[in-house]
Design an enzyme around this catalytic site. Sequence first.
Site, PDB file in Angstrom:
ATOM      1  N   HIS A  46      17.961   2.174  16.170  1.00  0.00           N
ATOM      2  CA  HIS A  46      16.999   1.855  17.221  1.00  0.00           C
ATOM      3  C   HIS A  46      17.745   1.251  18.412  1.00  0.00           C
ATOM      4  O   HIS A  46      18.816   0.649  18.251  1.00  0.00           O
ATOM      5  CB  HIS A  46      15.970   0.848  16.725  1.00  0.00           C
ATOM      6  CG  HIS A  46      14.987   1.416  15.764  1.00  0.00           C
ATOM      7  ND1 HIS A  46      13.772   0.815  15.525  1.00  0.00           N
ATOM      8  CD2 HIS A  46      15.014   2.511  14.971  1.00  0.00           C
ATOM      9  CE1 HIS A  46      13.095   1.521  14.635  1.00  0.00           C
ATOM     10  NE2 HIS A  46      13.841   2.554  14.284  1.00  0.00           N
ATOM     11  N   GLU A  48      17.332  -1.410  20.207  1.00  0.00           N
ATOM     12  CA  GLU A  48      17.637  -2.838  20.135  1.00  0.00           C
ATOM     13  C   GLU A  48      18.851  -3.111  19.260  1.00  0.00           C
ATOM     14  O   GLU A  48      19.704  -3.931  19.592  1.00  0.00           O
ATOM     15  CB  GLU A  48      16.450  -3.634  19.566  1.00  0.00           C
ATOM     16  CG  GLU A  48      15.175  -3.503  20.338  1.00  0.00           C
ATOM     17  CD  GLU A  48      14.258  -2.430  19.768  1.00  0.00           C
ATOM     18  OE1 GLU A  48      14.712  -1.286  19.568  1.00  0.00           O
ATOM     19  OE2 GLU A  48      13.084  -2.728  19.533  1.00  0.00           O
ATOM     20  N   CYS A  76       9.983  -3.297  16.512  1.00  0.00           N
ATOM     21  CA  CYS A  76       9.397  -3.078  15.185  1.00  0.00           C
ATOM     22  C   CYS A  76       9.829  -4.222  14.262  1.00  0.00           C
ATOM     23  O   CYS A  76      10.637  -5.075  14.652  1.00  0.00           O
ATOM     24  CB  CYS A  76       9.858  -1.731  14.634  1.00  0.00           C
ATOM     25  SG  CYS A  76      11.602  -1.711  14.144  1.00  0.00           S
ATOM     26  N   CYS A  79      13.707  -4.445  13.870  1.00  0.00           N
ATOM     27  CA  CYS A  79      14.382  -4.937  15.064  1.00  0.00           C
ATOM     28  C   CYS A  79      14.056  -6.403  15.332  1.00  0.00           C
ATOM     29  O   CYS A  79      14.935  -7.177  15.720  1.00  0.00           O
ATOM     30  CB  CYS A  79      14.027  -4.068  16.260  1.00  0.00           C
ATOM     31  SG  CYS A  79      14.699  -2.395  16.123  1.00  0.00           S
TER      32      CYS A  79
END
Length: 152
Positions: A46, A48, A76, A79
Site C-alpha cells: 500500500h 502508506e 486501512c 496501514c
Amino acid sequence: MREALAEADLAAAAGEVPVGAVAVRDGVIIARGRNVRERSQDPTAHAELIALRAAAHRLGTFRLSDVTIYVTLEPCPMCAGALVNARVGRVVWGCDDPKAGATKTLYNIGADPRLNHRFEMTSGVLEHECAARLSSFFEALRKKPRGRASRP
C-alpha cells in the site's frame, strides 16, 4: 497532498488502485509511495507502507514522530497499525474510506488510548480530487470486459 495525488496518478497509469502517499519532515518530502500491489503481487504494498519504509530508511530509524504522512485515501487497518508502530506524528488524508477506513470511518486506530502511540489526524484535504481519482479508476475498471477463466 498534491504530491500524494501525483503518486496516485502514477499508480493509476500502472493499472494500480490510485492511492498515493508522501512523508514530510520539516516541510520537505523525504519519501514517496503509491500502491504497487498488482505489480509486486504483495498484499502489503500500500502507498502508506511504501512511504513509511522509504522514510525510515532515509532517516535511519523507524521512529517517525516528527513526520507527517499525506495519503489520498483514509488508511486501512494494516496501514493505520503501521503508522502507530512507526510513531508517526501526524496523518493527513484526502477522502474517507467507507469500506476499510481505520482512522475515522470504521475504526479510530490513530486515537485509540489502548495503543502505545497516537497520532494527530486531519481528513478531507483535497477530498474531491482524491475521491474523483478513485471513482474514475473503478468506473473504467467496471467498463472493461472481463475474460472468462479457462477451465481444465
